[in-house]
Write a protein that holds these residues in place. Structure first.
Motif, PDB file in Angstrom:
ATOM      1  N   GLY A  93       0.949  -1.032   0.186  1.00 47.73           N
ATOM      2  CA  GLY A  93      -0.011  -0.107  -0.114  1.00 47.73           C
ATOM      3  C   GLY A  93       0.883   1.211  -0.032  1.00 47.73           C
ATOM      4  O   GLY A  93       0.352   2.345  -0.705  1.00 47.73           O
ATOM      5  N   ALA A  94       1.842   1.206   0.805  1.00 45.12           N
ATOM      6  CA  ALA A  94       2.907   2.441   0.825  1.00 45.12           C
ATOM      7  C   ALA A  94       3.538   2.519  -0.661  1.00 45.12           C
ATOM      8  O   ALA A  94       3.629   3.701  -1.106  1.00 45.12           O
ATOM      9  CB  ALA A  94       4.037   2.192   1.832  1.00 45.12           C
ATOM     10  N   VAL A  95       3.828   1.606  -1.162  1.00 47.38           N
ATOM     11  CA  VAL A  95       4.375   1.785  -2.724  1.00 47.38           C
ATOM     12  C   VAL A  95       3.361   2.162  -3.634  1.00 47.38           C
ATOM     13  O   VAL A  95       3.899   2.746  -4.545  1.00 47.38           O
ATOM     14  CB  VAL A  95       5.002   0.280  -3.131  1.00 47.38           C
ATOM     15  CG1 VAL A  95       5.674   0.305  -4.521  1.00 47.38           C
ATOM     16  CG2 VAL A  95       6.246  -0.058  -2.089  1.00 47.38           C
ATOM     17  N   ALA A  96       2.201   1.627  -3.378  1.00 47.72           N
ATOM     18  CA  ALA A  96       1.243   2.134  -4.497  1.00 47.72           C
ATOM     19  C   ALA A  96       0.911   3.721  -3.951  1.00 47.72           C
ATOM     20  O   ALA A  96       0.484   4.131  -5.013  1.00 47.72           O
ATOM     21  CB  ALA A  96      -0.176   1.370  -4.043  1.00 47.72           C
ATOM     22  N   LEU A  97       1.261   4.215  -2.863  1.00 53.17           N
ATOM     23  CA  LEU A  97       0.579   5.558  -2.634  1.00 53.17           C
ATOM     24  C   LEU A  97       1.840   6.545  -3.185  1.00 53.17           C
ATOM     25  O   LEU A  97       1.678   7.735  -3.747  1.00 53.17           O
ATOM     26  CB  LEU A  97       0.480   5.689  -1.147  1.00 53.17           C
ATOM     27  CG  LEU A  97      -0.887   5.314  -0.666  1.00 53.17           C
ATOM     28  CD1 LEU A  97      -0.972   5.684   0.905  1.00 53.17           C
ATOM     29  CD2 LEU A  97      -1.880   6.309  -1.350  1.00 53.17           C
ATOM     30  N   TRP A 109       4.676   5.579  -5.297  1.00 54.83           N
ATOM     31  CA  TRP A 109       5.077   5.555  -6.609  1.00 54.83           C
ATOM     32  C   TRP A 109       3.950   5.058  -7.725  1.00 54.83           C
ATOM     33  O   TRP A 109       4.011   5.146  -8.852  1.00 54.83           O
ATOM     34  CB  TRP A 109       6.191   4.261  -6.689  1.00 54.83           C
ATOM     35  CG  TRP A 109       7.391   4.714  -6.135  1.00 54.83           C
ATOM     36  CD1 TRP A 109       8.151   6.122  -6.610  1.00 54.83           C
ATOM     37  CD2 TRP A 109       7.951   4.431  -5.001  1.00 54.83           C
ATOM     38  NE1 TRP A 109       9.416   5.864  -5.773  1.00 54.83           N
ATOM     39  CE2 TRP A 109       9.033   5.076  -4.791  1.00 54.83           C
ATOM     40  CE3 TRP A 109       7.806   3.513  -4.004  1.00 54.83           C
ATOM     41  CZ2 TRP A 109      10.214   4.767  -3.580  1.00 54.83           C
ATOM     42  CZ3 TRP A 109       8.410   3.254  -2.922  1.00 54.83           C
ATOM     43  CH2 TRP A 109       9.550   3.922  -2.716  1.00 54.83           C
ATOM     44  N   ARG A 110       2.700   5.141  -7.172  1.00 53.47           N
ATOM     45  CA  ARG A 110       1.476   4.923  -7.944  1.00 53.47           C
ATOM     46  C   ARG A 110       1.754   3.965  -8.768  1.00 53.47           C
ATOM     47  O   ARG A 110       1.261   3.573 -10.055  1.00 53.47           O
ATOM     48  CB  ARG A 110       1.160   6.247  -8.849  1.00 53.47           C
ATOM     49  CG  ARG A 110       0.874   7.274  -8.142  1.00 53.47           C
ATOM     50  CD  ARG A 110      -0.168   7.245  -7.219  1.00 53.47           C
ATOM     51  NE  ARG A 110      -0.545   8.552  -6.372  1.00 53.47           N
ATOM     52  CZ  ARG A 110      -1.322   9.625  -6.966  1.00 53.47           C
ATOM     53  NH1 ARG A 110      -1.811   9.574  -8.197  1.00 53.47           N
ATOM     54  NH2 ARG A 110      -1.285  10.560  -6.106  1.00 53.47           N
ATOM     55  N   MET A 111       2.247   2.601  -8.245  1.00 54.95           N
ATOM     56  CA  MET A 111       2.486   1.226  -9.368  1.00 54.95           C
ATOM     57  C   MET A 111       1.471   0.643  -9.227  1.00 54.95           C
ATOM     58  O   MET A 111       0.736   0.003  -8.051  1.00 54.95           O
ATOM     59  CB  MET A 111       3.538   0.674  -8.496  1.00 54.95           C
ATOM     60  CG  MET A 111       5.096   1.219  -8.868  1.00 54.95           C
ATOM     61  SD  MET A 111       6.399   0.135  -7.978  1.00 54.95           S
ATOM     62  CE  MET A 111       6.307  -1.319  -8.983  1.00 54.95           C
ATOM     63  N   LYS A 112       0.716   0.047 -10.421  1.00 55.61           N
ATOM     64  CA  LYS A 112      -0.460  -0.633 -10.216  1.00 55.61           C
ATOM     65  C   LYS A 112      -0.128  -2.165  -9.877  1.00 55.61           C
ATOM     66  O   LYS A 112      -1.087  -2.769  -9.191  1.00 55.61           O
ATOM     67  CB  LYS A 112      -0.791  -0.796 -11.717  1.00 55.61           C
ATOM     68  CG  LYS A 112      -1.370   0.311 -12.439  1.00 55.61           C
ATOM     69  CD  LYS A 112      -2.068   0.261 -13.808  1.00 55.61           C
ATOM     70  CE  LYS A 112      -2.381   1.332 -14.597  1.00 55.61           C
ATOM     71  NZ  LYS A 112      -2.772   1.275 -15.798  1.00 55.61           N
ATOM     72  N   LEU A 113       1.245  -2.701  -9.953  1.00 52.72           N
ATOM     73  CA  LEU A 113       1.671  -3.890  -9.576  1.00 52.72           C
ATOM     74  C   LEU A 113       1.163  -3.992  -7.905  1.00 52.72           C
ATOM     75  O   LEU A 113       0.815  -4.815  -7.398  1.00 52.72           O
ATOM     76  CB  LEU A 113       2.778  -4.181  -9.760  1.00 52.72           C
ATOM     77  CG  LEU A 113       3.250  -5.568  -9.136  1.00 52.72           C
ATOM     78  CD1 LEU A 113       2.512  -6.773  -9.576  1.00 52.72           C
ATOM     79  CD2 LEU A 113       4.858  -5.686  -9.749  1.00 52.72           C
ATOM     80  N   ALA A 114       1.837  -2.935  -7.130  1.00 49.73           N
ATOM     81  CA  ALA A 114       1.609  -2.612  -5.789  1.00 49.73           C
ATOM     82  C   ALA A 114       0.224  -2.834  -5.315  1.00 49.73           C
ATOM     83  O   ALA A 114      -0.099  -3.501  -4.549  1.00 49.73           O
ATOM     84  CB  ALA A 114       2.253  -1.472  -5.294  1.00 49.73           C
TER      85      ALA A 114
END
Length: 253
Positions: free
Chosen positions: A79-83, A85-90
């Motif tokens: 979730g932190a990576v998604a927030l 770096w906006r990574m779809k995979l995360a």
């Protein structure tokens, strides 16, 4: 340091193929280790001198409880990576982890209740660790519910990520609750520094079961992440090419 491999793995089509190769190995290894761990623990290991055969539920309860915490940390990190770096995979990994983590948290609670009845005389007491583990289940369910509540998958992922990160404070509470407060729950048996509190013929099946559970969780998360990526990327070129590679047998809608 060359980070090309990291960026390549972070690409949805690259990860999809990587997960497809890794998942069967994790699943197969997990089943083999589980077969050994359960047979050695449930059949070959001697009875405990105090709990007798009732202790054998440890071979299901302890791996489930350990995995419930580990998967929450994984979900929060994704979730932190998604927030950031906006990574779809995360986002896909975070969403894929939540149901798996919730399932093992529920299993830990149920087996803990079954173990508690002969040990404490009651299925449930508002013990610090049991209560914190129940809160963990609610957090998992909250992430699952939030993800389902949004029509926009990316907006839903951001909301899920915030909840997962905030809920991370509960993980050390679950782990250290038996040390911080007076508790009916016994302390750590093998997941601690120093010599395990049980004999080797009891401990090795438990280690095998724990590793098996992590392998099977890895298999489940990889497969769920693959499905989540297909759903989120269903209108992209690589998904259409993948369907073509499978001979038109795969339909993503």
């Amino acid at each position: 340091m060359n980070w090309t491999w990291f960026h390549r793995l972070g690409s949805p089509p690259s990860f999809y193929r990587f997960a497809g190769r890794l998942a069967p190995w994790l699943g197969g290894l997990g089943l083999l280790l589980l077969a050994y761990g359960w047979y050695a623990g449930l059949v070959l290991a001697p009875p405990d001198y105090q709990q007798k055969d009732a202790f054998r539920i440890i071979y299901v309860h302890v791996p489930a409880a350990a995995v419930s915490l580990s998967l929450y940390v994984l979900m929060a990190l994704a979730g932190a990576v998604a927030l950031i770096w906006r990574m779809k995979l995360a986002e896909a990994v975070m969403v894929a982890t939540a149901p798996v983590g919730a399932s093992f948290t529920a299993l830990a609670l149920v087996t803990g209740m079954l173990w508690g009845k002969p040990m404490w005389g009651a299925y449930w007491v508002w013990d610090a660790r049991l209560t914190a583990e129940l809160v963990l289940l609610f957090l998992y369910c909250g992430v699952i519910g939030l993800n389902a509540a949004f029509d926009d998958a990316r907006a839903g992922a951001r909301a899920c990520a915030l909840l997962a990160i905030v809920g991370l404070v509960n993980v050390p509470i679950v782990h250290f609750s038996v040390e911080w407060w007076n508790s009916l729950h016994q302390g750590s048996t093998i997941l601690k520094f120093g010599k395990p509190a049980i004999s080797a013929d009891m401990a090795w099946p438990l280690y095998a079961g724990l590793l098996a559970t992590y392998c099977l969780c890895g298999h489940a998360i990889l497969r769920r992440a693959q499905n989540e990526l297909l759903l989120r990327e269903r209108n992209t070129r690589w998904v259409r090419e993948l369907a073509t590679e499978l001979g038109g047998g795969a339909r993503v809608s």
